[in-house]
Design a protein around this motif. Structure first.
Motif, mmCIF file in Angstrom:
data_model
loop_
_atom_site.group_PDB
_atom_site.id
_atom_site.type_symbol
_atom_site.label_atom_id
_atom_site.label_comp_id
_atom_site.label_asym_id
_atom_site.label_seq_id
_atom_site.Cartn_x
_atom_site.Cartn_y
_atom_site.Cartn_z
ATOM 1 N N GLY A 176 -31.773 68.134 51.542
ATOM 2 C CA GLY A 176 -31.261 66.897 52.113
ATOM 3 C C GLY A 176 -31.509 65.747 51.149
ATOM 4 N N ALA A 177 -32.700 65.710 50.584
ATOM 5 C CA ALA A 177 -33.023 64.676 49.593
ATOM 6 C C ALA A 177 -32.160 64.834 48.343
ATOM 7 C CB ALA A 177 -34.502 64.752 49.228
ATOM 8 N N THR A 178 -31.900 66.074 47.942
ATOM 9 C CA THR A 178 -31.033 66.341 46.788
ATOM 10 C C THR A 178 -29.636 65.776 47.024
ATOM 11 O OG1 THR A 178 -32.234 68.365 46.214
ATOM 12 C CG2 THR A 178 -29.967 68.162 45.404
ATOM 13 N N ALA A 179 -29.091 66.050 48.216
ATOM 14 C CA ALA A 179 -27.752 65.564 48.546
ATOM 15 C C ALA A 179 -27.708 64.039 48.567
ATOM 16 C CB ALA A 179 -27.314 66.138 49.892
ATOM 17 N N ARG A 180 -28.761 63.407 49.080
ATOM 18 C CA ARG A 180 -28.800 61.937 49.114
ATOM 19 C C ARG A 180 -28.880 61.351 47.707
ATOM 20 N NH1 ARG A 180 -32.203 63.225 53.507
ATOM 21 N NH2 ARG A 180 -34.100 62.833 52.302
ATOM 22 N N TYR A 181 -29.660 62.006 46.845
ATOM 23 C CA TYR A 181 -29.763 61.556 45.456
ATOM 24 C C TYR A 181 -28.391 61.584 44.789
ATOM 25 C CZ TYR A 181 -31.078 61.502 40.509
ATOM 26 O OH TYR A 181 -31.177 61.192 39.172
ATOM 27 N N LEU A 182 -27.659 62.668 45.002
ATOM 28 C CA LEU A 182 -26.347 62.816 44.388
ATOM 29 C C LEU A 182 -25.345 61.821 44.980
ATOM 30 C CD1 LEU A 182 -26.262 66.704 44.222
ATOM 31 C CD2 LEU A 182 -26.373 65.145 42.269
ATOM 32 N N ALA A 183 -25.392 61.647 46.297
ATOM 33 C CA ALA A 183 -24.467 60.721 46.964
ATOM 34 C C ALA A 183 -24.647 59.293 46.451
ATOM 35 C CB ALA A 183 -24.660 60.777 48.469
ATOM 36 N N ALA A 184 -25.890 58.932 46.160
ATOM 37 C CA ALA A 184 -26.169 57.581 45.640
ATOM 38 C C ALA A 184 -25.545 57.369 44.270
ATOM 39 C CB ALA A 184 -27.675 57.351 45.575
ATOM 40 N N ARG A 185 -25.166 58.474 43.625
ATOM 41 C CA ARG A 185 -24.519 58.417 42.304
ATOM 42 C C ARG A 185 -23.059 58.848 42.392
ATOM 43 N NH1 ARG A 185 -29.468 58.644 42.668
ATOM 44 N NH2 ARG A 185 -30.897 57.770 41.127
ATOM 45 N N GLU A 186 -22.523 58.711 43.603
ATOM 46 C CA GLU A 186 -21.113 58.994 43.893
ATOM 47 C C GLU A 186 -20.748 60.447 43.642
ATOM 48 O OE1 GLU A 186 -18.749 56.107 41.852
ATOM 49 O OE2 GLU A 186 -19.466 54.454 43.101
ATOM 50 N N LEU A 187 -21.699 61.343 43.855
ATOM 51 C CA LEU A 187 -21.459 62.788 43.778
ATOM 52 C C LEU A 187 -21.746 63.362 45.171
ATOM 53 C CD1 LEU A 187 -23.289 63.554 40.400
ATOM 54 C CD2 LEU A 187 -20.807 63.366 40.750
ATOM 55 N N VAL A 188 -20.734 63.375 46.012
ATOM 56 C CA VAL A 188 -20.913 63.795 47.396
ATOM 57 C C VAL A 188 -20.878 65.325 47.498
ATOM 58 C CG1 VAL A 188 -20.012 63.668 49.742
ATOM 59 C CG2 VAL A 188 -19.899 61.662 48.250
ATOM 60 N N VAL A 189 -21.946 65.902 48.020
ATOM 61 C CA VAL A 189 -22.028 67.350 48.205
ATOM 62 C C VAL A 189 -21.087 67.756 49.340
ATOM 63 C CG1 VAL A 189 -23.551 69.249 48.900
ATOM 64 C CG2 VAL A 189 -24.394 67.467 47.348
ATOM 65 N N PRO A 190 -20.206 68.748 49.115
ATOM 66 C CA PRO A 190 -19.262 69.149 50.158
ATOM 67 C C PRO A 190 -19.928 69.743 51.399
ATOM 68 C CG PRO A 190 -18.570 69.955 48.005
ATOM 69 C CD PRO A 190 -19.967 69.446 47.853
ATOM 70 N N ARG A 191 -20.996 70.530 51.196
ATOM 71 C CA ARG A 191 -21.627 71.175 52.351
ATOM 72 C C ARG A 191 -23.129 71.360 52.136
ATOM 73 N NH1 ARG A 191 -20.012 77.042 55.169
ATOM 74 N NH2 ARG A 191 -21.445 76.868 56.949
ATOM 75 N N LEU A 192 -23.872 71.038 53.171
ATOM 76 C CA LEU A 192 -25.326 71.214 53.201
ATOM 77 C C LEU A 192 -25.674 71.960 54.480
ATOM 78 C CD1 LEU A 192 -28.330 70.558 52.480
ATOM 79 C CD2 LEU A 192 -27.977 68.324 53.575
ATOM 80 N N THR A 193 -26.388 73.069 54.355
ATOM 81 C CA THR A 193 -26.767 73.878 55.514
ATOM 82 C C THR A 193 -28.282 73.915 55.656
ATOM 83 O OG1 THR A 193 -24.802 75.293 55.343
ATOM 84 C CG2 THR A 193 -26.684 76.183 56.553
ATOM 85 N N GLY A 194 -28.758 73.608 56.851
ATOM 86 C CA GLY A 194 -30.187 73.693 57.146
ATOM 87 C C GLY A 194 -30.456 74.888 58.037
ATOM 88 N N LEU A 195 -31.320 75.771 57.591
ATOM 89 C CA LEU A 195 -31.711 76.936 58.373
ATOM 90 C C LEU A 195 -33.064 76.648 59.015
ATOM 91 C CD1 LEU A 195 -30.690 79.766 55.850
ATOM 92 C CD2 LEU A 195 -29.319 78.720 57.685
ATOM 93 N N ASP A 196 -33.028 76.286 60.290
ATOM 94 C CA ASP A 196 -34.205 75.897 61.055
ATOM 95 C C ASP A 196 -35.081 74.914 60.268
ATOM 96 O OD1 ASP A 196 -35.054 76.317 63.711
ATOM 97 O OD2 ASP A 196 -36.773 77.501 63.057
ATOM 98 N N PRO A 197 -34.557 73.716 59.991
ATOM 99 C CA PRO A 197 -35.319 72.714 59.233
ATOM 100 C C PRO A 197 -36.706 72.482 59.833
ATOM 101 C CG PRO A 197 -33.076 71.968 59.610
ATOM 102 C CD PRO A 197 -33.249 73.193 60.437
ATOM 103 N N ALA A 198 -37.693 72.332 58.976
ATOM 104 C CA ALA A 198 -39.079 72.203 59.416
ATOM 105 C C ALA A 198 -39.274 71.022 60.363
ATOM 106 C CB ALA A 198 -40.001 72.057 58.206
#
Length: 337
Positions: A176-198
């Motif tokens: 999730g943090a990785t996707a936010r880092y990329l989005a802040a640089r205009e690199l939007v991740v197409p899909r992020l899946t969480g498997l029972d997030p802690a």
């Protein structure tokens, strides 16, 4: 008294209260593995340094992946078996896990069987061992470091449109943090899946920022131990709740010693379901207001949807299904009735 001994003592007392029979503990040779790993600050041969995070590339088997230090990850682009234009999955393991563990081997083996992917593992075990609080507080920094690595790959030619981030437990929050880092640089991740997030430390966000529906273009979450080791409520755009999304999942022991290998059964069902969806399992679900309405048959008019890798990116809301107690877990349409 050491926490390990306390847990063992409580288990003995609670499971032997019936004096008419011998106590029977649901234990195995691996039972206390997770607990013992919290006593080790870092796995053998690794260092507590962000530079020692490793990206592993699986191209032929699950036992000998190619390893790249995260800050040297651009070397991956020169590997003959890595195709930058092919869809790429980056999987992140959870707390106190190693790349040799069953969770990683099961998921990577399933992707290899499916084919068509560049298969990468975020091996952050050097920072995921030891005390849970410390590891949880490192999640954002690990995610940012991973974001930098992914950014380098994208600048080197990796197709951002084919990128899928999949994380289990603490690994879900890392990505999730990785996707936010990329989005802040205009690199939007197409899909992020969480498997029972802690759950512990993230709901509420006391130790770190949790994965959320806004982190990527499409965020789907599979809940299997909600309110236990996993997130207690909806956290994605599409949330799937097999067997109500709670412990004990079918086939898991009804009585377990806290924090043992057996006690994580429901939490680990999430990656088992995910792996089955990759190898052909039809984990069908229906959108519904809650599980009670689902089991009462009040949502049978809702269309069938897929849980797992085939989930439609346009989905939103909460989806419910039932599974079998052992592999194959898929019940097809019966699981959505």
């Amino acid at each position: 008294m050491d926490v390990f001994l306390k847990i063992f003592f409580i288990a003995i007392v609670s499971l032997s209260c019936d004096g008419q029979r011998e106590p029977s503990l649901p234990l195995s040779t691996d039972s206390f593995r997770q607990i013992l790993r919290t006593k080790v600050p870092v796995p053998v041969g690794r260092s507590i340094s962000f530079s020692d995070i490793i990206i592993r590339h699986y191209s032929t088997n699950t036992t000998k992946p190619r390893a790249y230090r995260i800050r040297d990850v651009k070397r991956l682009l020169a590997e003959p078996t890595f195709d930058p234009q092919r869809p790429t999955v980056l999987y992140a393991h959870g707390f106190v896990e190693l790349y040799t563990d069953e969770s990683v081997r099961t998921v990577t083996r399933a992707y290899l069987k499916k084919g068509g992917y560049n298969i990468l593992l975020l091996d952050w075990s050097n920072l995921a061992f030891g005390h849970y609080v410390v590891s949880a507080m490192d999640v954002e920094a690990v995610g940012n470091e991973t974001g930098r690595a992914v950014s380098r790959l994208v600048k080197g030619g990796l197709s951002l449109g084919g990128l899928h981030l999949v994380g289990h437990s603490l690994g879900a929050h890392v990505l999730g943090a990785t996707a936010r880092y990329l989005a802040a640089r205009e690199l939007v991740v197409p899909r992020l899946t969480g498997l029972d997030p802690a759950y512990p430390g993230f709901y509420p966000a006391l130790l770190g920022r949790p994965l959320s529906a806004e982190d990527a273009a499409f965020v789907d979450v599979v809940h299997t131990d909600a309110g236990g080791f996993g997130a207690p409520a909806s956290t994605g755009r599409a949330d799937f709740w097999p067997n109500e999304g709670k412990a004990k999942q079918p086939g898991c022991l009804s009585a377990t010693v806290p924090l043992t290998y057996e006690d994580f059964c429901s939490h680990w069902r999430s990656w088992r379901y995910w792996a089955e969806s990759l190898t052909g399992g039809e984990l069908l679900a229906r959108r519904c207001d809650d599980y009670d309405s689902f089991v009462r048959g009040q949502c049978r008019e809702a269309p069938l949807v897929q849980m797992g890798v085939k989930a439609n990116h346009e989905l939103s809301g909460n989806f419910y299904l039932r599974t079998a107690a052992k592999s194959p877990f898929s019940l097809g349409e019966r699981g959505a009735e």
